[in-house]
Design a protein around this motif. Sequence first.
Motif, PDB file in Angstrom:
ATOM      1  N   SER A 150       0.809  -1.222   0.000  1.00 47.47           N
ATOM      2  CA  SER A 150       0.000   0.000   0.000  1.00 47.47           C
ATOM      3  C   SER A 150       0.843   1.274   0.000  1.00 47.47           C
ATOM      4  CB  SER A 150      -0.961  -0.003   1.185  1.00 47.47           C
ATOM      5  OG  SER A 150      -1.899  -1.045   1.020  1.00 47.47           O
ATOM      6  N   PHE A 151       2.081   1.175   0.459  1.00 51.25           N
ATOM      7  CA  PHE A 151       3.042   2.273   0.358  1.00 51.25           C
ATOM      8  C   PHE A 151       4.282   1.740  -0.349  1.00 51.25           C
ATOM      9  CE2 PHE A 151       1.342   3.985   4.607  1.00 51.25           C
ATOM     10  CZ  PHE A 151       0.510   4.895   3.994  1.00 51.25           C
ATOM     11  N   ARG A 152       4.916   2.612  -1.121  1.00 53.06           N
ATOM     12  CA  ARG A 152       6.198   2.272  -1.731  1.00 53.06           C
ATOM     13  C   ARG A 152       7.106   3.496  -1.649  1.00 53.06           C
ATOM     14  NH1 ARG A 152       6.404   4.870  -6.571  1.00 53.06           N
ATOM     15  NH2 ARG A 152       4.478   5.100  -7.739  1.00 53.06           N
ATOM     16  N   ALA A 153       8.388   3.229  -1.650  1.00 49.14           N
ATOM     17  CA  ALA A 153       9.362   4.324  -1.674  1.00 49.14           C
ATOM     18  C   ALA A 153       9.179   5.090  -2.977  1.00 49.14           C
ATOM     19  CB  ALA A 153      10.773   3.769  -1.561  1.00 49.14           C
TER      20      ALA A 153
ATOM     21  N   THR B  59       7.964  13.042   0.584  1.00 48.47           N
ATOM     22  CA  THR B  59       8.363  12.473   1.874  1.00 48.47           C
ATOM     23  C   THR B  59       9.193  11.205   1.744  1.00 48.47           C
ATOM     24  OG1 THR B  59       6.370  11.108   2.038  1.00 48.47           O
ATOM     25  CG2 THR B  59       6.246  13.373   2.932  1.00 48.47           C
ATOM     26  N   GLY B  60       9.312  10.695   0.517  1.00 47.08           N
ATOM     27  CA  GLY B  60      10.044   9.449   0.316  1.00 47.08           C
ATOM     28  C   GLY B  60       9.139   8.236   0.224  1.00 47.08           C
ATOM     29  N   TRP B  61       7.844   8.433   0.530  1.00 49.26           N
ATOM     30  CA  TRP B  61       6.863   7.335   0.484  1.00 49.26           C
ATOM     31  C   TRP B  61       5.589   7.843  -0.164  1.00 49.26           C
ATOM     32  CZ3 TRP B  61       8.353   2.569   1.724  1.00 49.26           C
ATOM     33  CH2 TRP B  61       9.494   2.428   2.518  1.00 49.26           C
ATOM     34  N   ILE B  62       4.907   6.938  -0.884  1.00 56.47           N
ATOM     35  CA  ILE B  62       3.649   7.325  -1.533  1.00 56.47           C
ATOM     36  C   ILE B  62       2.658   6.158  -1.445  1.00 56.47           C
ATOM     37  CG2 ILE B  62       4.054   6.615  -3.941  1.00 56.47           C
ATOM     38  CD1 ILE B  62       3.042  10.171  -2.868  1.00 56.47           C
ATOM     39  N   TYR B  63       1.408   6.492  -1.356  1.00 56.63           N
ATOM     40  CA  TYR B  63       0.305   5.527  -1.267  1.00 56.63           C
ATOM     41  C   TYR B  63       0.003   4.967  -2.654  1.00 56.63           C
ATOM     42  CZ  TYR B  63      -4.522   3.979  -0.308  1.00 56.63           C
ATOM     43  OH  TYR B  63      -5.681   3.258  -0.178  1.00 56.63           O
ATOM     44  N   THR B  64      -0.245   3.668  -2.745  1.00 55.89           N
ATOM     45  CA  THR B  64      -0.444   3.023  -4.049  1.00 55.89           C
ATOM     46  C   THR B  64      -1.827   2.416  -4.259  1.00 55.89           C
ATOM     47  OG1 THR B  64       0.374   0.892  -3.256  1.00 55.89           O
ATOM     48  CG2 THR B  64       2.011   2.423  -4.168  1.00 55.89           C
ATOM     49  N   ALA B  65      -2.652   2.354  -3.251  1.00 55.88           N
ATOM     50  CA  ALA B  65      -3.960   1.698  -3.379  1.00 55.88           C
ATOM     51  C   ALA B  65      -5.044   2.726  -3.695  1.00 55.88           C
ATOM     52  CB  ALA B  65      -4.286   0.914  -2.105  1.00 55.88           C
ATOM     53  N   SER B  66      -6.289   2.325  -3.583  1.00 60.69           N
ATOM     54  CA  SER B  66      -7.426   3.148  -4.005  1.00 60.69           C
ATOM     55  C   SER B  66      -7.762   4.280  -3.040  1.00 60.69           C
ATOM     56  CB  SER B  66      -8.678   2.279  -4.140  1.00 60.69           C
ATOM     57  OG  SER B  66      -8.471   1.315  -5.127  1.00 60.69           O
TER      58      SER B  66
ATOM     59  N   PHE C  24      -0.953  10.227  -2.250  1.00 62.36           N
ATOM     60  CA  PHE C  24      -0.777  10.808  -0.924  1.00 62.36           C
ATOM     61  C   PHE C  24       0.398  10.197  -0.168  1.00 62.36           C
ATOM     62  CE2 PHE C  24      -5.437  10.780  -1.736  1.00 62.36           C
ATOM     63  CZ  PHE C  24      -5.567  12.130  -1.983  1.00 62.36           C
ATOM     64  N   CYS C  25       0.966  10.989   0.721  1.00 56.50           N
ATOM     65  CA  CYS C  25       2.013  10.482   1.606  1.00 56.50           C
ATOM     66  C   CYS C  25       1.349   9.817   2.822  1.00 56.50           C
ATOM     67  CB  CYS C  25       2.950  11.614   2.045  1.00 56.50           C
ATOM     68  SG  CYS C  25       2.260  12.765   3.254  1.00 56.50           S
ATOM     69  N   PRO C  26       2.081   8.966   3.526  1.00 58.30           N
ATOM     70  CA  PRO C  26       1.521   8.294   4.701  1.00 58.30           C
ATOM     71  C   PRO C  26       1.031   9.253   5.785  1.00 58.30           C
ATOM     72  CG  PRO C  26       3.557   7.231   4.008  1.00 58.30           C
ATOM     73  CD  PRO C  26       3.421   8.484   3.195  1.00 58.30           C
ATOM     74  N   TRP C  27       1.692  10.394   5.945  1.00 57.38           N
ATOM     75  CA  TRP C  27       1.345  11.324   7.021  1.00 57.38           C
ATOM     76  C   TRP C  27      -0.003  12.007   6.760  1.00 57.38           C
ATOM     77  CZ3 TRP C  27       6.056  10.065   5.219  1.00 57.38           C
ATOM     78  CH2 TRP C  27       6.940   9.532   6.152  1.00 57.38           C
ATOM     79  N   CYS C  28      -0.298  12.326   5.504  1.00 54.18           N
ATOM     80  CA  CYS C  28      -1.588  12.948   5.179  1.00 54.18           C
ATOM     81  C   CYS C  28      -2.739  11.950   5.283  1.00 54.18           C
ATOM     82  CB  CYS C  28      -1.540  13.579   3.781  1.00 54.18           C
ATOM     83  SG  CYS C  28      -0.540  15.095   3.748  1.00 54.18           S
ATOM     84  N   ILE C  29      -2.426  10.660   5.162  1.00 51.24           N
ATOM     85  CA  ILE C  29      -3.443   9.633   5.410  1.00 51.24           C
ATOM     86  C   ILE C  29      -3.654   9.506   6.915  1.00 51.24           C
ATOM     87  CG2 ILE C  29      -3.992   7.177   5.230  1.00 51.24           C
ATOM     88  CD1 ILE C  29      -2.452   7.221   2.529  1.00 51.24           C
ATOM     89  N   ALA C  30      -2.569   9.372   7.666  1.00 46.39           N
ATOM     90  CA  ALA C  30      -2.653   9.151   9.118  1.00 46.39           C
ATOM     91  C   ALA C  30      -3.361  10.274   9.857  1.00 46.39           C
ATOM     92  CB  ALA C  30      -1.249   8.956   9.695  1.00 46.39           C
ATOM     93  N   ASP C  31      -3.111  11.515   9.460  1.00 46.83           N
ATOM     94  CA  ASP C  31      -3.735  12.624  10.192  1.00 46.83           C
ATOM     95  C   ASP C  31      -5.122  12.994   9.651  1.00 46.83           C
ATOM     96  OD1 ASP C  31      -3.334  14.278   7.937  1.00 46.83           O
ATOM     97  OD2 ASP C  31      -1.692  15.405   8.855  1.00 46.83           O
TER      98      ASP C  31
END
Length: 177
Positions: free
Chosen positions: A19-22, A34-41, A52-59
């Motif tokens: 779901s995330f890849r570098a 950020t070095g990581w990006i979301y890959t799913a829907s 999206f980056c993981p941080w914008c998903i988490a918050d």
Amino acid sequence: MSVDLPSFRYHPDPVASGSFRASTEVCACCGRATGWIYTASFYTAQDVSGRFCPWCIADGSAAARFEGEFTDAYGLDGVSAEILEQVTRRTPGFSAWQDPHWLVHCGDAAAFIGEVGHAELARHPDALDGLRTELRLSGWHDEGQLETFLTNLGVGATAMLFRCTECGAHLAYADAS
């Protein structure tokens, strides 16, 4: 120096699940690489240019800004509004052939472990037995065909494996093209 990704209660290893890849891509929400990006829907009526980056998903900022969800609420019956919000708008989803959905156990959303074939599913007999029962209830009456289907998971069909966040039981559902 490595950067620690945000922690997701309901998707504990989104890198392993794919779901995330570098990536050097810029986040469509915060505008940072950020070095990581979301890959799913991501489900929204808005036009989103990028991922999206993981941080914008988490918050929750990605879901709020683009009025969307990472996972459909299907399957999340009986959980609190807070858990529903956490899973659909603050947890990375996962890719599947059919519409991915979350499983519930002990009144809480389960944690998504990953897509597995028969060999890995067999290491969790509770999940394999539960899937066998679910398939029987959905119309599989020929035991030979059912067992052939289960032993061939990983070839044309897979199982989505989850773990209960309360009792640790494993659960699964079949996903096929």
